[in-house]
Design a protein around this motif. Structure first.
Motif, PDB file in Angstrom:
ATOM      1  N   LEU A  74      38.004  30.527  40.489  1.00  0.00           N
ATOM      2  CA  LEU A  74      39.280  29.907  40.162  1.00  0.00           C
ATOM      3  C   LEU A  74      39.748  28.891  41.195  1.00  0.00           C
ATOM      4  O   LEU A  74      40.156  27.786  40.856  1.00  0.00           O
ATOM      5  N   LYS A  75      39.711  29.290  42.469  1.00  0.00           N
ATOM      6  CA  LYS A  75      40.345  28.442  43.483  1.00  0.00           C
ATOM      7  C   LYS A  75      39.706  28.704  44.836  1.00  0.00           C
ATOM      8  O   LYS A  75      39.580  29.850  45.269  1.00  0.00           O
ATOM      9  N   GLN A  76      39.335  27.619  45.526  1.00  0.00           N
ATOM     10  CA  GLN A  76      38.824  27.742  46.895  1.00  0.00           C
ATOM     11  C   GLN A  76      40.012  27.795  47.845  1.00  0.00           C
ATOM     12  O   GLN A  76      40.839  26.876  47.880  1.00  0.00           O
ATOM     13  N   VAL A  77      40.125  28.869  48.618  1.00  0.00           N
ATOM     14  CA  VAL A  77      41.273  29.052  49.509  1.00  0.00           C
ATOM     15  C   VAL A  77      40.914  28.807  50.964  1.00  0.00           C
ATOM     16  O   VAL A  77      41.792  28.665  51.815  1.00  0.00           O
ATOM     17  N   ASP A  78      39.631  28.773  51.275  1.00  0.00           N
ATOM     18  CA  ASP A  78      39.135  28.459  52.612  1.00  0.00           C
ATOM     19  C   ASP A  78      37.702  27.980  52.437  1.00  0.00           C
ATOM     20  O   ASP A  78      37.179  27.939  51.323  1.00  0.00           O
ATOM     21  N   ARG A  79      37.043  27.651  53.514  1.00  0.00           N
ATOM     22  CA  ARG A  79      35.699  27.102  53.403  1.00  0.00           C
ATOM     23  C   ARG A  79      34.764  28.042  52.655  1.00  0.00           C
ATOM     24  O   ARG A  79      33.976  27.612  51.816  1.00  0.00           O
ATOM     25  N   LEU A  80      34.877  29.355  52.930  1.00  0.00           N
ATOM     26  CA  LEU A  80      33.999  30.329  52.305  1.00  0.00           C
ATOM     27  C   LEU A  80      34.721  31.260  51.338  1.00  0.00           C
ATOM     28  O   LEU A  80      34.069  32.032  50.630  1.00  0.00           O
ATOM     29  N   ASP A  81      36.048  31.210  51.329  1.00  0.00           N
ATOM     30  CA  ASP A  81      36.835  32.179  50.560  1.00  0.00           C
ATOM     31  C   ASP A  81      37.317  31.578  49.236  1.00  0.00           C
ATOM     32  O   ASP A  81      37.769  30.420  49.194  1.00  0.00           O
ATOM     33  N   TRP A  82      37.238  32.395  48.169  1.00  0.00           N
ATOM     34  CA  TRP A  82      37.614  31.966  46.834  1.00  0.00           C
ATOM     35  C   TRP A  82      38.472  33.022  46.155  1.00  0.00           C
ATOM     36  O   TRP A  82      38.320  34.220  46.425  1.00  0.00           O
ATOM     37  N   GLU A  83      39.333  32.575  45.271  1.00  0.00           N
ATOM     38  CA  GLU A  83      39.948  33.459  44.290  1.00  0.00           C
ATOM     39  C   GLU A  83      39.083  33.428  43.043  1.00  0.00           C
ATOM     40  O   GLU A  83      38.708  32.349  42.569  1.00  0.00           O
ATOM     41  N   VAL A  84      38.754  34.615  42.532  1.00  0.00           N
ATOM     42  CA  VAL A  84      37.883  34.711  41.369  1.00  0.00           C
ATOM     43  C   VAL A  84      38.450  35.745  40.411  1.00  0.00           C
ATOM     44  O   VAL A  84      39.385  36.485  40.739  1.00  0.00           O
ATOM     45  N   LEU A  85      37.857  35.794  39.246  1.00  0.00           N
ATOM     46  CA  LEU A  85      38.208  36.810  38.257  1.00  0.00           C
ATOM     47  C   LEU A  85      36.899  37.422  37.753  1.00  0.00           C
ATOM     48  O   LEU A  85      36.041  36.714  37.228  1.00  0.00           O
ATOM     49  N   PHE A  86      36.751  38.744  37.979  1.00  0.00           N
ATOM     50  CA  PHE A  86      35.569  39.435  37.462  1.00  0.00           C
ATOM     51  C   PHE A  86      35.908  40.918  37.318  1.00  0.00           C
ATOM     52  O   PHE A  86      36.907  41.396  37.862  1.00  0.00           O
ATOM     53  N   PRO A  87      35.104  41.679  36.566  1.00  0.00           N
ATOM     54  CA  PRO A  87      35.389  43.107  36.359  1.00  0.00           C
ATOM     55  C   PRO A  87      35.081  43.899  37.632  1.00  0.00           C
ATOM     56  O   PRO A  87      33.956  44.350  37.853  1.00  0.00           O
ATOM     57  N   SER A  88      36.091  44.076  38.482  1.00  0.00           N
ATOM     58  CA  SER A  88      35.875  44.631  39.823  1.00  0.00           C
ATOM     59  C   SER A  88      36.195  46.118  39.929  1.00  0.00           C
ATOM     60  O   SER A  88      36.135  46.682  41.027  1.00  0.00           O
ATOM     61  N   LYS A  89      36.529  46.747  38.810  1.00  0.00           N
ATOM     62  CA  LYS A  89      36.993  48.131  38.854  1.00  0.00           C
ATOM     63  C   LYS A  89      36.001  49.055  39.550  1.00  0.00           C
ATOM     64  O   LYS A  89      36.389  49.937  40.334  1.00  0.00           O
ATOM     65  N   LYS A  90      34.719  48.892  39.292  1.00  0.00           N
ATOM     66  CA  LYS A  90      33.726  49.811  39.852  1.00  0.00           C
ATOM     67  C   LYS A  90      33.241  49.390  41.242  1.00  0.00           C
ATOM     68  O   LYS A  90      32.373  50.051  41.830  1.00  0.00           O
ATOM     69  N   PHE A  91      33.804  48.304  41.785  1.00  0.00           N
ATOM     70  CA  PHE A  91      33.392  47.820  43.097  1.00  0.00           C
ATOM     71  C   PHE A  91      34.446  48.153  44.152  1.00  0.00           C
ATOM     72  O   PHE A  91      35.651  48.062  43.895  1.00  0.00           O
ATOM     73  N   LYS A  92      34.006  48.523  45.340  1.00  0.00           N
ATOM     74  CA  LYS A  92      34.893  48.764  46.469  1.00  0.00           C
ATOM     75  C   LYS A  92      35.009  47.501  47.305  1.00  0.00           C
ATOM     76  O   LYS A  92      34.119  46.644  47.293  1.00  0.00           O
ATOM     77  N   VAL A  93      36.117  47.375  48.042  1.00  0.00           N
ATOM     78  CA  VAL A  93      36.246  46.277  48.996  1.00  0.00           C
ATOM     79  C   VAL A  93      35.082  46.353  49.976  1.00  0.00           C
ATOM     80  O   VAL A  93      34.749  47.429  50.506  1.00  0.00           O
ATOM     81  N   GLY A  94      34.437  45.234  50.202  1.00  0.00           N
ATOM     82  CA  GLY A  94      33.246  45.191  51.039  1.00  0.00           C
ATOM     83  C   GLY A  94      31.957  45.165  50.251  1.00  0.00           C
ATOM     84  O   GLY A  94      30.888  44.886  50.809  1.00  0.00           O
ATOM     85  N   SER A  95      32.033  45.434  48.939  1.00  0.00           N
ATOM     86  CA  SER A  95      30.846  45.376  48.093  1.00  0.00           C
ATOM     87  C   SER A  95      30.348  43.932  47.985  1.00  0.00           C
ATOM     88  O   SER A  95      31.125  42.975  48.076  1.00  0.00           O
ATOM     89  N   THR A  96      29.044  43.788  47.797  1.00  0.00           N
ATOM     90  CA  THR A  96      28.458  42.457  47.688  1.00  0.00           C
ATOM     91  C   THR A  96      27.742  42.286  46.358  1.00  0.00           C
ATOM     92  O   THR A  96      27.270  43.250  45.761  1.00  0.00           O
ATOM     93  N   LEU A  97      27.686  41.054  45.911  1.00  0.00           N
ATOM     94  CA  LEU A  97      26.947  40.683  44.705  1.00  0.00           C
ATOM     95  C   LEU A  97      26.060  39.492  45.040  1.00  0.00           C
ATOM     96  O   LEU A  97      26.471  38.587  45.786  1.00  0.00           O
ATOM     97  N   GLU A  98      24.860  39.483  44.479  1.00  0.00           N
ATOM     98  CA  GLU A  98      23.931  38.389  44.696  1.00  0.00           C
ATOM     99  C   GLU A  98      24.068  37.377  43.565  1.00  0.00           C
ATOM    100  O   GLU A  98      23.820  37.682  42.398  1.00  0.00           O
ATOM    101  N   LEU A  99      24.450  36.160  43.905  1.00  0.00           N
ATOM    102  CA  LEU A  99      24.603  35.071  42.946  1.00  0.00           C
ATOM    103  C   LEU A  99      23.351  34.199  42.970  1.00  0.00           C
ATOM    104  O   LEU A  99      22.508  34.327  43.860  1.00  0.00           O
TER     105      LEU A  99
END
Length: 340
Positions: A74-99
């Protein structure tokens, strides 16, 4: 207004999953029953001296897949940081995904939207290579296919899309070509543009029981001084302002309500959270061209505000019985104003 007031039923087979040309048009005048007309007949009903205002936003390719997980950037908030929308219910903070292409995404904050950090900076070129257009979820469901098809690359952009920034197309414009616009201009109809970048609210359902409690997500608007001057001159001359789509309508009405920064000399710009529903007094738009809209949506509330909820529901039922195609790739409607 209760969100349940905006409910209606329809056969799912009427959901349009690809455009069909020519479009069918439901014409709804103030005092008569709805009628079906052709797109060409609709164009002939726009008189010389009236203006048609369109939205020139361009849809961004921002839907990236990590396996079967869909992420909307959705929006780049810093050089590496983004606001996104995805189904995050089953993920904990610190979880990673490979794009794709070696990009790793780490979840920093949950919510709507979520905040994530990438392992390296990405550019527009990255999204052009790996991302897809953010088609409405109901089209994906009706197709039983989450990925876009090749034809969507041309179908899901308007003929005059030029200002990148949207997460959905202003779909009423998909019915018209540049040749159609030229034919209108040849007959003395003036065409002007605004920009509204369609935002997150398009993808999130209304969760409040009362529409007055719904928090509209802000969307960016630009209206040039030339466009605003043409709108004012048209109205002073007693001619009509035709708005192509709900996004164009919200842009013009936001300026009229004083919700944007600027002036008549320099034009207007800024973010709007304008929610239009029954009881709203339109200050600019005289004629509304738009698609059919989903139940329990703020877009349906806008159309009900332009006409009346009872009128809209009755006309939708009329169209459903005649098998009009529904929603983004569906058929067009024209609303000429309120019932007396």
């Amino acid at each position: 207004m209760k969100i349940t007031d905006l409910d209606f039923s329809f056969p799912e087979e009427l959901i349009a999953t690809s455009p069909v040309r020519p479009s069918r048009v439901m014409w709804v005048s103030e005092n008569e029953e709805p009628q079906e007309i052709s797109l060409q007949e609709l164009m002939m009903r726009i008189p010389s001296g009236d203006i048609l205002v369109v939205n020139n936003t361009r849809v961004l390719k921002r839907r990236v897949f990590a396996g079967d997980i869909e992420i909307l950037f959705l929006k780049q908030v810093d050089r590496l940081d983004w606001e996104v929308l995805f189904p995050s219910k089953k993920f904990k903070v610190g979880s990673t995904l490979e794009l794709p292409l070696g990009i790793t995404m780490t979840l920093l904050e949950k919510g709507r939207p979520q905040k994530v950090r990438l392992n390296q900076e990405v550019s527009e070129d990255y999204f052009q290579k790996v991302a897809e257009l953010p088609l409405p979820p109901y089209i994906q469901k009706a197709r039983d296919q989450r990925h876009t098809v090749d034809a969507d690359e041309s179908w899901y952009q308007t003929a005059w899309a030029k200002s990148p920034g949207s997460f959905a197309a202003p779909t009423a414009s998909l019915h018209f070509s540049k040749d159609d616009m030229q034919k209108l201009q040849d007959r003395g109809v003036k065409i002007f543009e605004v920009t509204l970048h369609v935002g997150l609210g398009t993808f999130l359902p209304v969760t409040a029981e009362d529409l007055n409690d719904h928090d509209m997500h802000e969307e960016y608007v630009e209206i040039s001084a030339q466009t605003w001057s043409a709108v004012q001159k048209t109205r002073l001359a007693g001619a009509k302002v035709w708005s192509l789509g709900t996004t164009t309508t919200r842009s013009l009405e936001s300026a009229a309500q004083g919700l944007l920064q600027g002036s008549e000399v320099e034009g207007y710009r800024g973010f709007t959270k304008l929610l239009i529903q029954p009881g709203y007094q339109f200050k600019v738009v005289d004629r509304l061209l738009t698609n059919f809209h989903q139940p329990q949506s703020t877009l349906l509330a806008l159309v009900a505000g332009f006409s009346s909820l009872e009128r809209v529901k009755a006309c939708y039922q009329w169209a459903i019985e005649r098998k009009f195609r529904l929603f983004s790739y569906g058929d067009l409607t024209c609303w000429t104003g309120k019932q007396p």
